[in-house]
Design a protein around this motif. Structure first.
Motif, PDB file in Angstrom:
ATOM      1  N   GLY A 242       0.922  -7.173  -3.453  1.00  0.00           N
ATOM      2  CA  GLY A 242       2.164  -7.960  -3.623  1.00  0.00           C
ATOM      3  C   GLY A 242       2.049  -9.074  -2.553  1.00  0.00           C
ATOM      4  N   SER A 243       1.279  -9.193  -1.650  1.00  0.00           N
ATOM      5  CA  SER A 243       1.315 -10.172  -0.723  1.00  0.00           C
ATOM      6  C   SER A 243       0.203 -11.238  -1.115  1.00  0.00           C
TER       7      SER A 243
ATOM      8  N   VAL B 154       2.369 -14.373   3.078  1.00  0.00           N
ATOM      9  CA  VAL B 154       3.803 -14.234   2.717  1.00  0.00           C
ATOM     10  C   VAL B 154       3.733 -12.826   1.998  1.00  0.00           C
ATOM     11  N   PRO B 155       4.346 -11.599   2.721  1.00  0.00           N
ATOM     12  CA  PRO B 155       4.309 -10.372   2.220  1.00  0.00           C
ATOM     13  C   PRO B 155       5.189 -10.300   0.913  1.00  0.00           C
ATOM     14  N   GLY B 156       4.913  -9.135   0.363  1.00  0.00           N
ATOM     15  CA  GLY B 156       5.505  -8.863  -0.816  1.00  0.00           C
ATOM     16  C   GLY B 156       6.892  -8.144  -0.414  1.00  0.00           C
ATOM     17  N   ASN B 157       7.834  -7.869  -1.262  1.00  0.00           N
ATOM     18  CA  ASN B 157       8.868  -7.251  -0.633  1.00  0.00           C
ATOM     19  C   ASN B 157       9.402  -6.094  -1.846  1.00  0.00           C
TER      20      ASN B 157
ATOM     21  N   SER C  84      10.416  -4.514  -6.806  1.00  0.00           N
ATOM     22  CA  SER C  84       9.358  -5.174  -6.024  1.00  0.00           C
ATOM     23  C   SER C  84       9.151  -6.653  -6.474  1.00  0.00           C
ATOM     24  N   VAL C  85       9.508  -7.537  -5.516  1.00  0.00           N
ATOM     25  CA  VAL C  85       9.354  -9.076  -5.926  1.00  0.00           C
ATOM     26  C   VAL C  85       8.755  -9.774  -4.852  1.00  0.00           C
ATOM     27  N   PRO C  86       8.233 -10.983  -4.820  1.00  0.00           N
ATOM     28  CA  PRO C  86       7.766 -11.806  -3.947  1.00  0.00           C
ATOM     29  C   PRO C  86       8.775 -12.261  -2.881  1.00  0.00           C
ATOM     30  N   SER C  87       8.255 -11.884  -1.548  1.00  0.00           N
ATOM     31  CA  SER C  87       9.078 -12.246  -0.628  1.00  0.00           C
ATOM     32  C   SER C  87       9.124 -13.756  -0.256  1.00  0.00           C
TER      33      SER C  87
ATOM     34  N   ASP D 184       0.735  -1.246   0.051  1.00  0.00           N
ATOM     35  CA  ASP D 184      -0.057   0.127   0.037  1.00  0.00           C
ATOM     36  C   ASP D 184       0.918   1.266   0.064  1.00  0.00           C
ATOM     37  N   GLN D 185       1.916   1.379   0.824  1.00  0.00           N
ATOM     38  CA  GLN D 185       2.975   2.489   0.814  1.00  0.00           C
ATOM     39  C   GLN D 185       3.432   2.589  -0.567  1.00  0.00           C
ATOM     40  N   VAL D 186       3.695   1.693  -1.188  1.00  0.00           N
ATOM     41  CA  VAL D 186       4.457   1.679  -2.541  1.00  0.00           C
ATOM     42  C   VAL D 186       3.562   2.885  -3.253  1.00  0.00           C
ATOM     43  N   ALA D 187       2.118   2.399  -3.085  1.00  0.00           N
ATOM     44  CA  ALA D 187       1.375   3.279  -4.358  1.00  0.00           C
ATOM     45  C   ALA D 187       1.392   4.509  -4.037  1.00  0.00           C
ATOM     46  N   GLU D 188       1.886   5.080  -2.697  1.00  0.00           N
ATOM     47  CA  GLU D 188       2.118   6.539  -2.194  1.00  0.00           C
ATOM     48  C   GLU D 188       3.286   7.064  -2.589  1.00  0.00           C
TER      49      GLU D 188
END
Length: 532
Positions: free
Chosen positions: A330-331, A501-504, A284-287, A271-275
């Motif tokens: 991403g998560s 599993v969060p995104g990274n 941005s890659v899968p964690s 969400d913060q990436v969108a800001e």
């Protein structure tokens, strides 16, 4: 190496570098360093990340921020390049293995030197690895279990194992297996036994061959790196000074980056990436990390949590889609103890089933007592804050008839009771020790994480056998089947409840290039450079 066959290659190995249009965003920070210098110098890089940091000694390190720092200061025999974790590549040495995957021969480059200018030789390799073997109090000590180290000649070292070990090339990339300057470490208390006392020296000094040196190490606030003037490897230092700051809240990391107070934010949520806005770059890659609940199976520790039906009740009480809302873009829901992009991972996760949860809860003997949920509250994983996630878990379990009180604590306070198996009910995270699915076998009964949950091999002998089968398989299809069966059984009966599993997402100013993610050291600091 087995990892080359893992489905995660395409995902973890490819960075989605999204250059958002615009300019500026460079560092205009002016925080004072310990030496009185400011971080505003053009050749200074400021990185914000939530610290999980215990030491500057590779042998004693077993936490993410430590991996990030030590990867910049020390070299390992093999490494990974550019976010590609499909197969290790040479760092200090090249490698050959026999057909049985029980003998691995490493040949050193011959030209590489340590930070004092002395050559990296086989004696240094043998000493470094045997030192870790002798550190029985080190959390990373297990990485060398079952491995014999021998010097062949001044530039050649052979590692042998009794059983097939296709994961060994991945293991030696872990920063705990960094190669140290044997003479320097021994002069400062280093041994290969339990009497080693070099940690104090290594917490303030460097004895490696990496591109950077350790200038300042404050476990709670900042780490400062400076160039290694003797470095002669393939990634020369690009900054006169690198400052890593402990910023535990991802929201603050975002504000600092947007305001020009930092150059890199490591822990942003989807969400913060969108800001972010214009003028920034995003990797941005899968964690490879999983956030999970631990339900202790030791009655002396957990009481009612030790009844297997209690873990089942928790597992099916949760609304995983609602939990995932807190993680952002991403998560994904964790489909088991193996993250979705790794060999053997399950295709789908548990779905909420309140009737099944109620039946299991009745069988467990739970009588409405209030239980404590422990968790670290200052270490967001992939931008996922544990406190709001724990609050939502608390609310969902209350609706299912399970009463919880939350007990947040700093990572540094919470890590020891978790590792020592003294937490009855807790929320934690796990990332791979090295880029191979065998990194998730420690969740099994009688294994490292399983024992933290009070779960012995005798409690689940069939699952213990699956752990062995997955570890020792050498045939590709046989190995994948073993990991899949292991993951399936763990989902059905284990004391762990995988959640997310969060995104990274690693965000940088437009002035920084080369930001890549690695599942072991998160941010590849040696690859960072000024853009252009």
């Amino acid at each position: 190496m087995s990892r080359s066959l893992v489905r995660t290659v395409a995902t973890l190995g490819v960075a989605a570098s999204l250059a958002l249009a615009g300019c500026s965003g460079g560092n205009s920070a002016d925080p004072q360093g310990s030496d009185g210098a400011t971080d505003a110098e053009p050749a200074t890089l400021v990185i914000d990340t939530a610290f999980s940091l215990e030491t500057g000694d590779p042998g004693h390190n077993y936490v993410p921020t430590g991996n990030m720092v030590l990867h910049a200061v020390y070299d390992t025999l093999l490494t990974y390049e550019g976010g590609d974790e499909s197969e290790p590549v040479p760092s200090l040495a090249t490698m050959e293995k026999n057909e049985d995957a029980t003998e691995f021969t490493f040949t050193l480059d011959g030209d590489r030197v340590f930070s004092d200018g002395s050559p990296v030789e086989a004696d240094d390799v043998v000493y470094s690895l045997e030192r870790l073997q002798g550190m029985t109090d080190s959390k990373a000590n297990f990485l060398m279990n079952g491995i014999t180290v021998e010097k062949v000649d001044d530039l050649t070292v052979r590692l042998t194992t009794e059983e097939p070990s296709l994961q060994l090339p991945a293991i030696v990339t872990n920063p705990a297996l960094s190669i140290l300057n044997a003479e320097v470490v021994q002069d400062n208390g280093g041994t290969t036994g339990t009497d080693d006392s070099a940690k104090g020296y290594l917490d303030g000094n460097s004895a490696g061959s990496g591109p950077y040196l350790l200038q300042t190490l404050d476990l709670t606030s900042r780490v400062v790196l400076e160039p290694n003037p003797e470095y002669n490897g393939e990634k020369p230092p690009q900054y006169e000074r690198i400052v890593l700051r402990n910023v535990s809240e991802s929201a603050t990391q975002l504000i600092n980056l947007q305001g020009g107070d930092s150059d890199v934010a490591v822990d942003l949520s989807g969400d913060q990436v969108a800001e972010l806005g214009d003028g920034f770059q995003l990797n941005s890659v899968p964690s490879a990390e999983t956030i999970f609940l631990l339900v202790n199976q030791n009655a002396d520790v957990g009481g009612v949590t030790a009844n297997p039906h209690f873990a089942e009740a928790v597992r099916y009480a949760l609304d995983y889609d609602a939990l995932l809302e807190l993680a952002g873009a991403g998560s994904v829901q964790a489909t088991g103890v193996i993250p979705p992009t790794f060999l053997g991972a399950l295709g789908s996760g548990v779905e909420q089933d309140l009737d099944r949860s109620a039946d299991a809860l009745a069988e467990s003997g739970y009588d409405g007592e209030t239980l404590t949920l422990q968790f670290p509250n200052d270490y967001p994983v992939g931008g996922v804050e544990f406190t709001p996630l724990a609050s939502r878990v608390q609310s969902q379990l209350k609706a299912a008839g399970i009463n919880l009180e939350l007990a947040p604590a700093p990572f540094a306070t919470e890590i020891d009771p978790y590792v020592n198996g003294n937490e009855a009910f807790s929320m934690w995270f796990w990332g791979p020790d090295f880029a191979d699915s065998s990194s998730f076998l420690p969740f099994g009964p009688g294994e490292k994480v399983g024992l933290r949950a009070g779960w012995t091999a005798e409690m689940a002998p069939d699952l213990a056998e699956l752990v062995s089968a997955a570890s020792l398989a050498t045939d590709v299809q046989e190995r994948e089947q073993a990991f899949t069966e292991y993951a399936t059984q763990m989902q059905e009966s284990g004391p762990f409840v995988p959640l997310i599993v969060p995104g990274n997402n690693i965000a940088t100013s437009s002035d920084v290039a080369g930001a890549t993610y690695n599942s072991t050291w998160t941010l590849d600091i040696p690859s960072l450079s000024p853009a252009g």
